[in-house]
Every structure is written in structure tokens, then in C-alpha cells.
Design a protein around this motif. Structure first.
Motif, PDB file in Angstrom:
ATOM      1  N   GLY A 230      19.517  12.262   4.165  1.00  0.00           N
ATOM      2  CA  GLY A 230      18.552  11.197   4.313  1.00  0.00           C
ATOM      3  C   GLY A 230      17.542  11.203   3.187  1.00  0.00           C
ATOM      4  N   TYR A 231      16.633  10.240   3.225  1.00  0.00           N
ATOM      5  CA  TYR A 231      15.610  10.127   2.198  1.00  0.00           C
ATOM      6  C   TYR A 231      14.817  11.430   2.078  1.00  0.00           C
ATOM      7  CZ  TYR A 231      11.451   8.456  -0.248  1.00  0.00           C
ATOM      8  OH  TYR A 231      10.435   8.298  -1.143  1.00  0.00           O
ATOM      9  N   HIS A 232      14.485  12.035   3.207  1.00  0.00           N
ATOM     10  CA  HIS A 232      13.699  13.281   3.210  1.00  0.00           C
ATOM     11  C   HIS A 232      14.469  14.402   2.527  1.00  0.00           C
ATOM     12  CE1 HIS A 232      12.053  17.041   4.885  1.00  0.00           C
ATOM     13  NE2 HIS A 232      10.893  16.380   4.960  1.00  0.00           N
ATOM     14  N   ASP A 233      15.785  14.454   2.725  1.00  0.00           N
ATOM     15  CA  ASP A 233      16.598  15.514   2.121  1.00  0.00           C
ATOM     16  C   ASP A 233      16.602  15.427   0.594  1.00  0.00           C
ATOM     17  OD1 ASP A 233      17.505  16.597   4.611  1.00  0.00           O
ATOM     18  OD2 ASP A 233      18.824  14.861   4.788  1.00  0.00           O
ATOM     19  N   TYR A 234      16.636  14.210   0.065  1.00  0.00           N
ATOM     20  CA  TYR A 234      16.731  14.025  -1.373  1.00  0.00           C
ATOM     21  C   TYR A 234      15.379  14.125  -2.083  1.00  0.00           C
ATOM     22  CZ  TYR A 234      21.386  12.119  -0.367  1.00  0.00           C
ATOM     23  OH  TYR A 234      22.675  11.944   0.050  1.00  0.00           O
ATOM     24  N   PHE A 235      14.363  13.545  -1.500  1.00  0.00           N
ATOM     25  CA  PHE A 235      13.118  13.329  -2.249  1.00  0.00           C
ATOM     26  C   PHE A 235      11.918  14.122  -1.736  1.00  0.00           C
ATOM     27  CE2 PHE A 235      15.634   9.370  -2.682  1.00  0.00           C
ATOM     28  CZ  PHE A 235      15.890   9.468  -4.051  1.00  0.00           C
ATOM     29  N   HIS A 236      12.121  14.969  -0.727  1.00  0.00           N
ATOM     30  CA  HIS A 236      11.007  15.793  -0.241  1.00  0.00           C
ATOM     31  C   HIS A 236      11.117  17.172  -0.882  1.00  0.00           C
ATOM     32  CE1 HIS A 236       7.713  16.791   2.433  1.00  0.00           C
ATOM     33  NE2 HIS A 236       8.329  17.920   2.749  1.00  0.00           N
ATOM     34  N   PHE A 237      10.587  17.284  -2.107  1.00  0.00           N
ATOM     35  CA  PHE A 237      10.616  18.552  -2.808  1.00  0.00           C
ATOM     36  C   PHE A 237       9.242  18.809  -3.427  1.00  0.00           C
ATOM     37  CE2 PHE A 237      12.792  15.225  -5.311  1.00  0.00           C
ATOM     38  CZ  PHE A 237      11.819  15.002  -6.282  1.00  0.00           C
ATOM     39  N   THR A 238       8.965  20.065  -3.708  1.00  0.00           N
ATOM     40  CA  THR A 238       7.675  20.428  -4.270  1.00  0.00           C
ATOM     41  C   THR A 238       7.635  20.129  -5.767  1.00  0.00           C
ATOM     42  OG1 THR A 238       8.371  22.668  -4.805  1.00  0.00           O
ATOM     43  CG2 THR A 238       7.464  22.291  -2.598  1.00  0.00           C
ATOM     44  N   THR A 239       6.442  20.100  -6.296  1.00  0.00           N
ATOM     45  CA  THR A 239       6.271  19.919  -7.739  1.00  0.00           C
ATOM     46  C   THR A 239       6.927  21.058  -8.503  1.00  0.00           C
ATOM     47  OG1 THR A 239       4.174  18.777  -7.358  1.00  0.00           O
ATOM     48  CG2 THR A 239       4.574  19.600  -9.578  1.00  0.00           C
ATOM     49  N   ALA A 240       6.849  22.259  -7.947  1.00  0.00           N
ATOM     50  CA  ALA A 240       7.449  23.427  -8.602  1.00  0.00           C
ATOM     51  C   ALA A 240       8.965  23.273  -8.724  1.00  0.00           C
ATOM     52  CB  ALA A 240       7.113  24.695  -7.828  1.00  0.00           C
ATOM     53  N   PHE A 241       9.606  22.757  -7.651  1.00  0.00           N
ATOM     54  CA  PHE A 241      11.051  22.556  -7.697  1.00  0.00           C
ATOM     55  C   PHE A 241      11.408  21.485  -8.726  1.00  0.00           C
ATOM     56  CE2 PHE A 241      15.049  20.643  -6.401  1.00  0.00           C
ATOM     57  CZ  PHE A 241      15.837  21.749  -6.132  1.00  0.00           C
TER      58      PHE A 241
END
Length: 459
Positions: A230-241
Motif C-alpha cells: 500500500g501507499y504506507h508501505d512504499y512511502f512511509h520511510f525516514t529521512t535517514a533511509f
């Protein structure tokens, strides 16, 4: 290590089974794409040399764009292959999301430039007003396919990185059939369709890219797919990642861009010689790409296999695989050179060009045959081994230094100052590939190209 691998070259059945499983679908896909490019050139070539030159010039923009997007895809593949080896599905999804965002930005930039300011860019390649206008007409249409191309490239690279090379191959085949069919209808005006020439070729490309993108999304996002999320799986990442992915992917993107811009400068140099020189190099590039399919397929397989081994913490296999791919690259280059020597003259008879263009094209292809072992090995090392090992930074430095300090300067010196023929310019710039291989082989032996990108992964 090199001598040992030569003795045991064909003993590892697992290596060859995996390589063939990955490389054959990629090879078929690349072969189809290269064949389509040749069909495009043949169809346009039946109209005239101006049209061949115009499409070749306009496609320099797509060539550079495609290299950058290919760099994004390769950067994703570098990470995803290692994450797949470590069975880290969460970070696979996040890496894919970072890649899609990067692809969107690049697509927006190139599409905007192609729509708003094509003339200043295309005028770099030709001063012929007829060729220039045909190039602009083609580019205005085909640039609308850039975003679809980005999504397709990134998902296709990701599918291959998790061991599914068949899906991109099948979808590419369907897209190529679609492209060829609409080329036939719209270039020549078959039945009720108007005769649109180069604009028809552009429309056919746009339709095919839309179909390819749609099918890849449907199958990649279905429930049982590794890449589905889903959208959360693809785009919910930290700045560090995000920074980690970009820091390691950026050298790949810059490498592709650097090589692409350099190749564009080669075309500019050839353009100083004349329209016939551009036509000859456009034809020979199409033929060379057709025969380099095995090389590109093997390099993609090398990236995935070496990345998988690093992610699985198998250092010994990583080293063994790297040497096997290097030896196989040398053998493949020799075989390709021999095949092209015998096949190229026959292929050239299919093109409706002048005798001068045909003679120049044959001479350039002979140079390719001589340099094939060197060129194939450098591609496998840079695109396959070093990138798969996570050492994209070194690949960038090597590519940039040899192209911009050796290849490009020699091209302009030969074309502009020495007024050499197009085939002589093609000969002197081969010094770039020789230097590249001479530097890459010692780096392979040092083993400093092995980097585990799955370590300390921030989400």
C-alpha cells in the motif's frame, strides 16, 4: 584466483542455473527491444536519410532520459537484490517507493524541457532545418511517454531483483508488438489511418509505453506479488533511509547520466562531420545494441546474483561469481565480435541508405568487432559486478574519467580539428574502453568493491 576460476569455470551448476534463469528472460526482452529499435530505423529509413537522422537526434533526449531512469532502476536493483538475499520485504517496498519518487522528478523535468524548449537542445546536433523540424515534431509527442517509461523501468528492475525476470519479458514483448503494429499503421498510413511519418512513430511509442506501464502495475501490485504493498508501505520511510538509498543510488544515476551525456557529445561530434555521419552511427548503434543484448543481460544477472550473495552473507560465493562473470565476459566478447563480422554486411543491405553511409557503417562495425571483448568485459564489471557489490561510486569515477578525459576530447579533436572521417573518429575513441578495462581489472582483484548495503538499515 583468476587461474583457479578458469580451471573450474563450468563446474558450478547452481551458478549457471541461476544465471540462465535470470539472463535468458532479460536477454529475450533486450533482444526484443533492440529488434524493435532496428525495425523503427528500418521503417523510418524507408522514407529517407533525413528521417533517420531526425529520429536519431530526437532520441538523444530520450537516450539520456532513459539512462537516468535506468540508473534509478539499477540503484533500486542494487538494494533490492541484497534485501531479497536477506529476505527483508519491508525495505524492498521502501526502496521501491524512493525509486518511484526519483523517477517522477526526472520525468517531470525532461518532459517539461522537451515540450517547452526542444529547439535549442536539438540544434546542438544539426544545422539542417528540415532534420531539425522533423526532430522537434517527433520529440513533442514521444516525450509524453516519459512518465510511463519511468514507472515501467523501476518496476521491471525490481521484479528482476527478486528473481522474477519472466514478467517484464512477457510484458515487453506485448508492448513491442503494439509499437511495431502502430508504427506500420501510422508511419505509412495503412487503411483509414493517416500517413504521419516520424510523428506516427512517436504516437506508436506513446501507445506502447502506456500499455507496458499499465500491465506492469497490474501484475506487480496483485495480492501475491512480493512487490505488492500500500501507499504506507512504499512511502512511509525516514529521512535517514531516504538518504541512504539516494547516497548509494546517486552514483549509479550520475554514472548513467555521465555516460549518456558523453554519448550525446559523441553524436554532436559526429554531427560536425555531416548528416551522413549521423545516419551511419545511428544505424551502427542500432546493430551494435542488437548484438550487445547478451552482454547487458549477463550484467543484469551479475548484479542480481552478486547482490543476493552479499545480502545472504556468502562472501566466498560473491568473489567466485565475480571472477566467473569476468571470464565469461571475455569469451562472450570474442564470440560477438566474430558473429558481427559475418552478419553485419547482410544486415546493412536492409537499410535504404547511400553507398557512402553503407561503407562508413561497415567500417564502424569492424571496429566494434575488434573492441567487443574489451567493451563486453568493462560493461559486465561496471554494470554487473561493481554495482551488485554496492560499489557504484568507483564505477562512476571510472566511467567519468575515461569518457570525459579520453573519449569525448578525442572525438572532438578528430571531428573538428583533424577533420577525420566518421570511422576514424570511432577508432580513436576506442582508447576509452581500453583504458577503462586496464583500470577495472586491478580493482576487481582488490575486493574492495564488496559492500553489504543491508547493514544498519534505517526505516
Amino acid at each position: 584466483m583468476f587461474k583457479e576460476q578458469c580451471k573450474n569455470l563450468f563446474k558450478d551448476r547452481t551458478f549457471y542455473r541461476t544465471m540462465i534463469f535470470l539472463a535468458i528472460p532479460i536477454m529475450i526482452q533486450n533482444l526484443l527491444v533492440s529488434s524493435l529499435n532496428m525495425i523503427d530505423t528500418l521503417m523510418i529509413g524507408s522514407i529517407g536519410e533525413n528521417e533517420i537522422a531526425a529520429v536519431g537526434i530526437a532520441n538523444q533526449v530520450f537516450f539520456l532520459y532513459n539512462l537516468l531512469i535506468g540508473g534509478v532502476g539499477a540503484g533500486c536493483s542494487m538494494f533490492i537484490s541484497q534485501y531479497w538475499g536477506a529476505k527483508d520485504i519491508t525495505d524492498i517496498h521502501k526502496t521501491l517507493g524512493v525509486g518511484l519518487l526519483s523517477g517522477f522528478v526526472i520525468s517531470l523535468l525532461f518532459t517539461g524541457v522537451a515540450l517547452l524548449a526542444p529547439k535549442p537542445i536539438l540544434a546542438l546536433f544539426t544545422s539542417d532545418p528540415i532534420v531539425l523540424q522533423l526532430s522537434i515534431d517527433y520529440l513533442h509527442i514521444v516525450c509524453l511517454s516519459y512518465l510511463f517509461t519511468a514507472v515501467s523501468v523501476i518496476f521491471a528492475a525490481s521484479q528482476r531483483s527478486v528473481g522474477n525476470a519472466n514478467l517484464p519479458m512477457i510484458i515487453s514483448f506485448l508492448a513491442i508488438l503494439t509499437n511495431a503494429f502502430f508504427n506500420w499503421l501510422l508511419i505509412f498510413g495503412i487503411g483509414p489511418f493517416p500517413k504521419l511519418g516520424v510523428e506516427g512513430a512517436a504516437i506508436a511509442t506513446l501507445i506502447a509505453r502506456l500499455l507496458e506501464c499499465t500491465l506492469l502495475l497490474i501484475f506487480s501490485l496483485k495480492k501475491n506479488s512480493v512487490l505488492a504493498g500500500g501507499y504506507h508501505d512504499y512511502f512511509h520511510f525516514t529521512t535517514a533511509f531516504f538518504r541512504k538509498i539516494q547516497a548509494n543510488s546517486l552514483p549509479v544515476i550520475l554514472n548513467e547520466g555521465c555516460w549518456g551525456i558523453g554519448t550525446v557529445f559523441y553524436t554532436i561530434a559526429y554531427g560536425q562531420i555531416g548528416t551522413k555521419a549521423i545516419a551511419a552511427t545511428q544505424i551502427t548503434n542500432t546493430i551494435q545494441n542488437l548484438f550487445m543484448v547478451l552482454c547487458f543481460s549477463m550484467s543484469s544477472a551479475a548484479l542480481v546474483m552478486i547482490g543476493n550473495q552479499i545480502g545472504a552473507k556468502n562472501r566466498e560465493n560473491t568473489i567466485t561469481y565475480a571472477y566467473k562473470f569476468t571470464i565469461l565476459a571475455l569469451l562472450l566478447g570474442v564470440i560477438l565480435g566474430i558473429v558481427v563480422i559475418f552478419a553485419a554486411p547482410t544486415i546493412l543491405t536492409l537499410f535504404n541508405v547511400s553507398e557512402d553511409v553503407r561503407i562508413s557503417a561497415i567500417a564502424i562495425l569492424r571496429i566494434f568487432c575488434f573492441m567487443a571483448p574489451v567493451r563486453v568485459t568493462t560493461v559486465i564489471l561496471i554494470v554487473g559486478v561493481f554495482r551488485g557489490g554496492g560499489d557504484a561510486g568507483y564505477a562512476l569515477k571510472l566511467e567519468a574519467m575515461t569518457m570525459w578525459l579520453i573519449g569525448v576530447p578525442l572525438a572532438f579533436i578528430g571531428a573538428v580539428y583533424l577533420h577525420l572521417s566518421v570511422e576514424m573518429v570511432a577508432l580513436i575513441i576506442s582508447a576509452e574502453e581500453i583504458t577503462k578495462l586496464a583500470v577495472a581489472l586491478p580493482h576487481l582483484h582488490k575486493l574492495t568493491w564488496i559492500h553489504d548495503l543491508t547493514v544498519s538499515s534505517s526505516t
